[in-house]
Design a protein around this motif. Sequence first.
Motif, PDB file in Angstrom:
ATOM      1  N   GLN A  20       2.794   0.417  -0.351  1.00 53.24           N
ATOM      2  CA  GLN A  20       2.046  -0.651   0.187  1.00 53.24           C
ATOM      3  C   GLN A  20       0.472  -0.594   0.202  1.00 53.24           C
ATOM      4  OE1 GLN A  20       3.661  -3.275   0.585  1.00 53.24           O
ATOM      5  NE2 GLN A  20       4.936  -3.242   2.701  1.00 53.24           N
ATOM      6  N   ARG A  21       0.043   0.897  -0.129  1.00 50.94           N
ATOM      7  CA  ARG A  21      -1.350   1.003  -0.178  1.00 50.94           C
ATOM      8  C   ARG A  21      -1.886   0.599  -1.430  1.00 50.94           C
ATOM      9  NH1 ARG A  21      -1.952   7.569   1.170  1.00 50.94           N
ATOM     10  NH2 ARG A  21      -1.471   7.403   3.561  1.00 50.94           N
ATOM     11  N   ALA A  76      -3.781  -0.873  -4.511  1.00 47.90           N
ATOM     12  CA  ALA A  76      -4.628  -1.879  -4.681  1.00 47.90           C
ATOM     13  C   ALA A  76      -4.200  -3.024  -5.391  1.00 47.90           C
ATOM     14  CB  ALA A  76      -6.044  -1.272  -5.041  1.00 47.90           C
ATOM     15  N   LEU A  85      -1.944  -4.948  -5.116  1.00 48.17           N
ATOM     16  CA  LEU A  85      -1.004  -6.034  -4.224  1.00 48.17           C
ATOM     17  C   LEU A  85      -2.061  -7.147  -3.487  1.00 48.17           C
ATOM     18  CD1 LEU A  85       1.406  -3.484  -2.159  1.00 48.17           C
ATOM     19  CD2 LEU A  85       1.644  -5.048  -4.410  1.00 48.17           C
ATOM     20  N   ARG A 115      -1.743  -8.717  -0.824  1.00 51.80           N
ATOM     21  CA  ARG A 115      -1.720  -8.720   0.605  1.00 51.80           C
ATOM     22  C   ARG A 115      -1.480 -10.037   1.102  1.00 51.80           C
ATOM     23  NH1 ARG A 115      -1.793  -3.914   1.873  1.00 51.80           N
ATOM     24  NH2 ARG A 115      -2.678  -2.739   0.000  1.00 51.80           N
TER      25      ARG A 115
END
Lengths: 307, 336
Positions: free
Chosen positions: B152-153, B155, B157, B159
């Motif tokens: 999930q970290r 960059a 994605l 979000r």
Amino acid sequence: MFVFATSDKGGTGRSVTSTNVLYRAALNGEDVCYLDFDFGSPTAGAVFGVSGVERGTTQGRGLHRYLHGKAVELQRIDVWQEARVLGGRPAGAGQLVLIPGDEGGGEFNQPPSDELIQRCADLLSHLNEEFSVILVDLSAGRSLATELALAATGLERMSRIESRWLVFHRWTRQHVLAAEGLVYGVNGLIRQAEARGHDPVIFRRRIRFVRTATTEPSSERERLGGLSAAQVAWLQQRNKELDLLASNRQVGRVVRLGTIPLDPVLQWQEQLISNEDVGRGVANEATLEAFDDLAERITDKSTWEQP
Amino acid sequence: MLTLGEVHTGLLQNSVPLSAERVAKVLRPLSGDQIQHYERPLTRGVTADRPRGVDCRLPAASKANPHVVGTVMWRSTVVGGHLVQGSAYADVVDTGEKRRLPWSHYTASPGRLELLTRADTEDVAQGYLRGATRPDHLDTAAIAAHALDRVQRSALLDRAPSLKTRRTRLRWAVIGTGTMPQPTTATFRVVSPDLRTVEVRVADDLMPGVIGLCEDLALHDWLLTTVARLLDNTLTTRRYGHVQRTELLRPAVDYFLHLWMPGARVDESLTSVWESLERRPGFTRQWDTSVARIRDQINLTTIELLRLTECATGTSAPAPRGRPRLPLGPRPPRRR
Ligand SMILES: Nc1ncnc2c1ncn2[C@@H]1O[C@H](COP(=O)(O)OP(=O)(O)OP(=O)(O)O)[C@@H](O)[C@H]1O
Ligand SMILES: [Mg+2]
């Protein structure tokens, strides 16, 4: 979305307002979560009315220990279930979750390490997968909790998640000046944010002010409340001056998100105000409306367009 | 023989599913070029298994808290370009050696926790499933969560996922029943809204396949949980009219329904485990019910919309009295 609640002075009504606003948002169907980052005195449990966590959790699974890698699993309190007065989640309401601080946790005593910042960012973004509003109650003044929040949200990977800052202050000369200093001062939030990788122009647009425990000197109520005509006139004069001072200091109407009136219930007790409290005539309807309005404005995009 | 593990499952924080190339890019920082990619039955990108060293206690049911040293393996997986899993597992073995040896000894056999104190397999398995209670206990939850967080970290994605979802956790224990063929069993429990456990008993040689089985189980449990929760929220919310409420179900239709393929990637020799889980708790039965509810909801909305158009064009008589109010309209006033 992250909402960071801060204030320069202590006892401004930051925690009481934040908990009530979050409660209203949950009633309205939002999934919300409260993070008690006031590591020195985590009192959100008391305001929500959850027994056993009035001054933070004693189970060793609170935020302070978790962020330091000392807790096996972060404690998560379902406020609808655990709060003495709420008795379950009403139909149509969203989740209302409290993540408590640790009793006796203490303020952080050194600048956040990289590891701590990453862990905090992971926690925030994990919660953001699930909740639409994550409210973080920071401690009063310039604290390492604030530093940590700025550093975590300043990471490149966090920049796409909406974050908002609420600065609480009472409606007095000293409080207005203090709020100004906290945000715009030499070591103020904006400078601090910039040092942590935020764009100061964008960051500034994320900040709004909330006036707490205000009285309305123009209203009939003051006069009925036993104030003399001279007193009312004096109050009106001060109010005008304060308005002027606030707008000169960039704490005025344009950047104000809400005004919470003084409420007799809150003056005597830190608690959630329910519809029943208003129905019984104990708490003021205007207080509830102010919480509702604030809850709505926090998530309403249009209120956050450039002032 | 005993293997312990934990899988966390969540929604990748991106608005749409990622292509296989994007998934590879997202996973690259975790595992360089050692990413496994599978096309069928669903696209799946998996990082190489990595060891994490531990020196800790096991939360045995008897409170014996046996001491172990060794490594836990972890990996991250992206399924269908849209779901993400963090997984941690380790074998627990008794070598008879009771002294702590140099690290090089433990790193030589990754994924193995060596007991330094005597322990009973049953006792350790049950204690582990109940969960860690002390900071010095084996914390596979933290390792699995980390494996998920690391993805999930990224960059890459955006979000902006189509809906808010909660991660689910599956803690599992596999107990080897020996070298003779034995009937396999699996006991699945829902411990809390986000935590499940499963206890599997299989012949020793089948144990390695169970890791994949548990990941598959966790994935389907997440789908089931998430879609059921979405349905409940949609049906209880007072915020919107009928049509908008049905819109809320859209992400399930667009992104989740096609991911349901229980057991499709599980080792053939373990299909009996899935079969037993299909009898109880009956995953597919529950899933079918949810899917039917979604379809019903959509059909009802279609009928409403048709009626609306008919009313608007005057091709039919107005709706009979006593029907629910027409769905479109302003948001109802806020409750005070
Ligand atoms: N609208 C209000 N009307 C009357 N009293 C209020 C109001 N809001 C808050 N108070 C009272 O003011 C006091 C301080 O409030 P609160 O604890 O929320 O402040 P705080 O800013 O979080 O303080 P601290 O810095 O200590 O954390 C409390 O006793 C609270 O009940
Ligand atoms: Mg407070």
